[in-house]
Design a protein around this motif. Sequence first.
Motif, PDB file in Angstrom:
ATOM      1  N   THR A   1     -65.656  -5.813  25.223  1.00 45.93           N
ATOM      2  CA  THR A   1     -66.577  -6.862  25.660  1.00 45.93           C
ATOM      3  C   THR A   1     -65.471  -7.872  26.159  1.00 45.93           C
ATOM      4  O   THR A   1     -65.371  -8.223  27.421  1.00 45.93           O
ATOM      5  CB  THR A   1     -67.170  -7.464  25.022  1.00 45.93           C
ATOM      6  OG1 THR A   1     -68.315  -6.784  24.613  1.00 45.93           O
ATOM      7  CG2 THR A   1     -68.412  -7.905  25.641  1.00 45.93           C
TER       8      THR A   1
ATOM      9  N   THR B   1     -66.541  -6.500  20.361  1.00 43.81           N
ATOM     10  CA  THR B   1     -65.927  -7.344  20.717  1.00 43.81           C
ATOM     11  C   THR B   1     -64.567  -6.951  21.639  1.00 43.81           C
ATOM     12  O   THR B   1     -64.884  -7.361  22.618  1.00 43.81           O
ATOM     13  CB  THR B   1     -65.434  -8.113  19.458  1.00 43.81           C
ATOM     14  OG1 THR B   1     -66.727  -7.989  18.266  1.00 43.81           O
ATOM     15  CG2 THR B   1     -64.840  -9.238  19.553  1.00 43.81           C
TER      16      THR B   1
ATOM     17  N   THR C   1     -71.390  -9.142  29.580  1.00 44.64           N
ATOM     18  CA  THR C   1     -72.002  -9.215  27.887  1.00 44.64           C
ATOM     19  C   THR C   1     -73.284  -8.603  27.951  1.00 44.64           C
ATOM     20  O   THR C   1     -73.423  -8.245  26.848  1.00 44.64           O
ATOM     21  CB  THR C   1     -71.686 -10.696  28.316  1.00 44.64           C
ATOM     22  OG1 THR C   1     -70.287 -10.731  27.953  1.00 44.64           O
ATOM     23  CG2 THR C   1     -71.954 -10.799  26.186  1.00 44.64           C
TER      24      THR C   1
ATOM     25  N   PRO D   1     -67.358 -13.129  22.677  1.00 47.02           N
ATOM     26  CA  PRO D   1     -66.604 -12.564  23.542  1.00 47.02           C
ATOM     27  C   PRO D   1     -65.822 -12.990  25.027  1.00 47.02           C
ATOM     28  O   PRO D   1     -64.253 -12.826  25.506  1.00 47.02           O
ATOM     29  CB  PRO D   1     -66.488 -11.160  23.736  1.00 47.02           C
ATOM     30  CG  PRO D   1     -67.356 -10.920  22.497  1.00 47.02           C
ATOM     31  CD  PRO D   1     -68.147 -12.504  21.956  1.00 47.02           C
TER      32      PRO D   1
ATOM     33  N   THR E   1     -71.010  -7.302  18.540  1.00 45.54           N
ATOM     34  CA  THR E   1     -70.070  -7.923  18.441  1.00 45.54           C
ATOM     35  C   THR E   1     -69.769  -9.155  17.332  1.00 45.54           C
ATOM     36  O   THR E   1     -70.766  -9.001  16.711  1.00 45.54           O
ATOM     37  CB  THR E   1     -69.836  -8.322  20.129  1.00 45.54           C
ATOM     38  OG1 THR E   1     -70.807  -9.476  20.183  1.00 45.54           O
ATOM     39  CG2 THR E   1     -69.630  -7.674  21.598  1.00 45.54           C
TER      40      THR E   1
END
Length: 812
Positions: A473, A470, A346, A363, A357
Amino acid sequence: MNLQTRLLAIVRHPSSWLIAVCLVLAVMHLRSSPTLLNQLRAITMYDFSLAMSFVGDDRNVDVTTFLPSDDERQDIVRENIISGQLQFDDQTDQSGRRGMWSGDQGREIRYHALITSKQLVYDLDQSLQVPQFLPEQYNQYLIEEEGIQVGHPEIRDLWSTIQPDDSRELVPVLTAIYDYTYQGIEGAPFKGFTDALTALRLGRASCNGKGRLFVALARTNGIPARLVGGVIMNEGSKKTSHQWLEVLIEGRWVPFDPTNGYFASLPENYLRLYTGDHALFRHTRNINFDYRFTINPVSQSPALFEFDENEPTLNRFNAAQLMRLTGLPEEMIGVFLLFPLAALVTIFLRSVVGLKTFGIFMPMLIAAACVNTGLWLGLATFSGIVAFAILALAYFNRFNVLKIPRLAAVITICTVLFVGVLLWLGNRTSLQFGILALFPVVIISFLAERIHNMLDDEDWKGLATAGAGTIVTIIACYIVFSSVLLKGLFALMPELLLLVLGVQLAIGQWSGMRLQEFVRFRSILDKGPVLGMNARNRLLINELNSKELLDLAADKLRTKEILQEANVPVARTYAVCESFRDLPEFMKTVSDFGSFALKPNRGSQGNGILIIRDRDGENFVTAGGRTLKPEQLSKHVGEILHGAYSQGGEEDSAYVEPLLQQHAEISKIADFGLSDIRVILHENRPVSAMLRLPTKKSGGKANLHQGAVGLAIDVETGVITNAALRGKTITEHPDTGAQLIGAKIPKWRELVDISKRASKAIPLGYIGVDICIDQDRGPLILEVNGRPGIEIQNVQQKGLVEDLTNPELAHA
C-alpha cells in the motif's frame, strides 16, 4: 433483484451523479481551453542549496557572494535565506545579484532555492560578418582586462596560425576560436586564477583559463565577448563552480562553453550567477571560510508553478494557484491534491483486493513522507523506526511500565532521534521534509504497539500478512504521490476530485468478494456462494445491526446484565475494576481466587484475556504454564484500564469470571483451556455453528486466529462434521490426538434455545453468540458478538449465503 431494478439503483446512487457531474465539467473545461492538457508535460526543476560557514574571532565579518536571479533562461520559483543574526543585504547591478552578510554574531549562512531553467540553442547565420561598428555601450567588452590580454603579441601570433581563410566572416572566426580552446587547450582541474596567456603557454587550463583565452581571441578580432560565472546543476554536493562566456551577435548574448563543448548553446542545467570576470566569493580574511553546493534535480508539473492570467476563465481555475495563497510550498500542494486519490487506492486495495495493513490510512501518510525522502530510504526509515520502537517497548515492558506512559516514552524517543537526524542532515533537508515526516513518526510509534502485541501472541502469519500489505500500500500510494502527470491533472482540473469521490462511494456500495477471499476460501468456492467481508459489513451488519446495539454488544458487562434480566444463563462475575482507584481492592479480591478468567470489558478476538488455572504461593499460573507475580497481574489489569485491548482504544474496565469446569464430553477432546461454541443467527434463526477448541499454540484461548481448532457443527443435529486448523482440514486434535469428527455436542437443543433467547434479548439481526458448557451449570453465555467473522465458512466447508435469507447476498 432483476436487472432493471439494479440499474435503477445504480443511477440513483450519489456516486453515479458525482461521476456524471465530473464528466460534464471536464468536457466544458477542455472545450474552453483545448491546450490545457499541454501543461501536463513534466519539467525538471533544481533544488539548489548553498551552505557557507566560517570561524571568526568575535570581530565583524563580511561575506559576499553572487546569488541566482531571474532572466530569460532561468526562473527562481522560491528561495529561502537563513543567516541567523548576521545582517543581510541584497544588491543587483549589471554584474548580477550580490548577497552580502555582515556582523559579529553567527557562523553559518544557508541559501536554498527552487529553480527552473531552459536549454538555449542558437542557429547562427553563416552570412554574418564580424561587426565593423558597435554602439559605445559595448566598448567595455572589447578592451583588455586583468587576465584577458587583448592584442598581446602571443595572442596575435596564435590567431595568425588558427585564423580561417576569411577573417571577416563571423561564424568561421568563432568556430576557429572555439575549436582551438575546446580541443587545442587540454582540460585541467581548477587550481586558481588562470589568465589567457598562461592558458596559451601551458596548453592546458580549467574553465576559467579556457574562457579568458576565448574572450581574448574574440576581442582581438573586434568581437564583443564577456565571461559568465555560475554552477552546473548536476545532482549531488560539490565545491566547484563553473565559467563560460557569451559573445554579442546581432544584439544577443550567445553562450559558448569551450570546456564542455557547447557552441552557441547552453544546456538547461547551467545556472548563471554573475556576468564578468569576478570571484564568486569575497570575505574577511582569516576566518576559515568554507562552502558547499548541493543540487537535487526533481521532475515536477508546470501546472503547480506557471499560471497564465490571460487564459480562459475555466483554465485559470487552477487548484494549485488557489492553494499557493495559503503559503504552502508547491511540493506539498501536489501531495495534498492527490490525498483523495491515494485514499481511493488504499480503500481499493483493502476492500477490493483484500490487503491487510497496520492501520487503514497510515500507509498513505508514510507514502507522503517518502515523496520527500525517496521510496527506498523512506521504507528503510519506516522499518528502522518501527523496529526501534518495538525494541523500546519490549525494554520498557521489563520495568512493568503501563501502556500509555510506555507508548508516550517511545514517541518521545523517536521524536528526539528524528530531530537529531534533521540536525545532522542540516542544509541537505528542508522544513517541509521535517513537518511531513514527523507526523508519520508519531503514528509509527503507535503502530509498534500493535506489532509488539502480535509478536507476544506469536501471530507470525498475521504479522507477515499485515506487513506485506502495508508495504504494498505504501508503494502504491507513493506511485500516486510521485506522479507528475497526476499532480498536474488534479491542479488543472480539480473537478476530477468529484470522480474520485464517486468511485470511493461506489466501492463503499460494492458487496462483492475481495480478491484475497478467493484465495482464503478457495477450497469451498465450488460448494456454493461464499459470504465475503464486504457483503457481511454492508448487507448484514450495516442493515441489520444498529450502532446502539453494536455498542451494547461490545460492552460485555452490560450485555450480561441484560441477559440475566431475560433469564438467559451467563457466567458469573466475581469482581469488576472500573478505574485505577479500584485496582488495589480488585487485586485484593483476586488474590483469594485459585483459578479465574480475567477479561477486558470491551475486548475482541480474545485479546487481553488471561486464564489463571492455578496458584504458586502468591503467584498466578496461567493456562500456558507461565507464572505471574502479583505486580505483573496488576500491570495487566492496568493495561486493560488504559484501553490496550478495547476495540476502539478507549479506556476500559476489567472483570473476573470463574474458570468454568468444561463439560466432560468436550474435555475428552481437548482438556487444555476452555472451549466455546459460536452460534451465528440471522434474524433470530441459527444458520451456522462451530466449536472452538484451545490448543497450546493458542495459549489456552478459543480463538481461531491465535491457533485454536474450529469444529463444524451441524445446526440441526449438533454433530461435528469437519475440523480445521488455520484453514486446513484436520481429523485429530494437534495436542491430544483425539478424534474430532463424528462426536455430538452435549445439550445441543438446550444450547440452541439459549442462543435464540440471547438473540432476542440483544436484538441484533446478525449476531454471533459464544457459549460454553459448564459441567455443573450447563450452557452459559460468554458474550455476544455484533460482528461475527466469516472464517466459520472454512470450518464448515461451505458458504453462509445459502443459509441466509437476504436475497441481495446472492448477487454480492
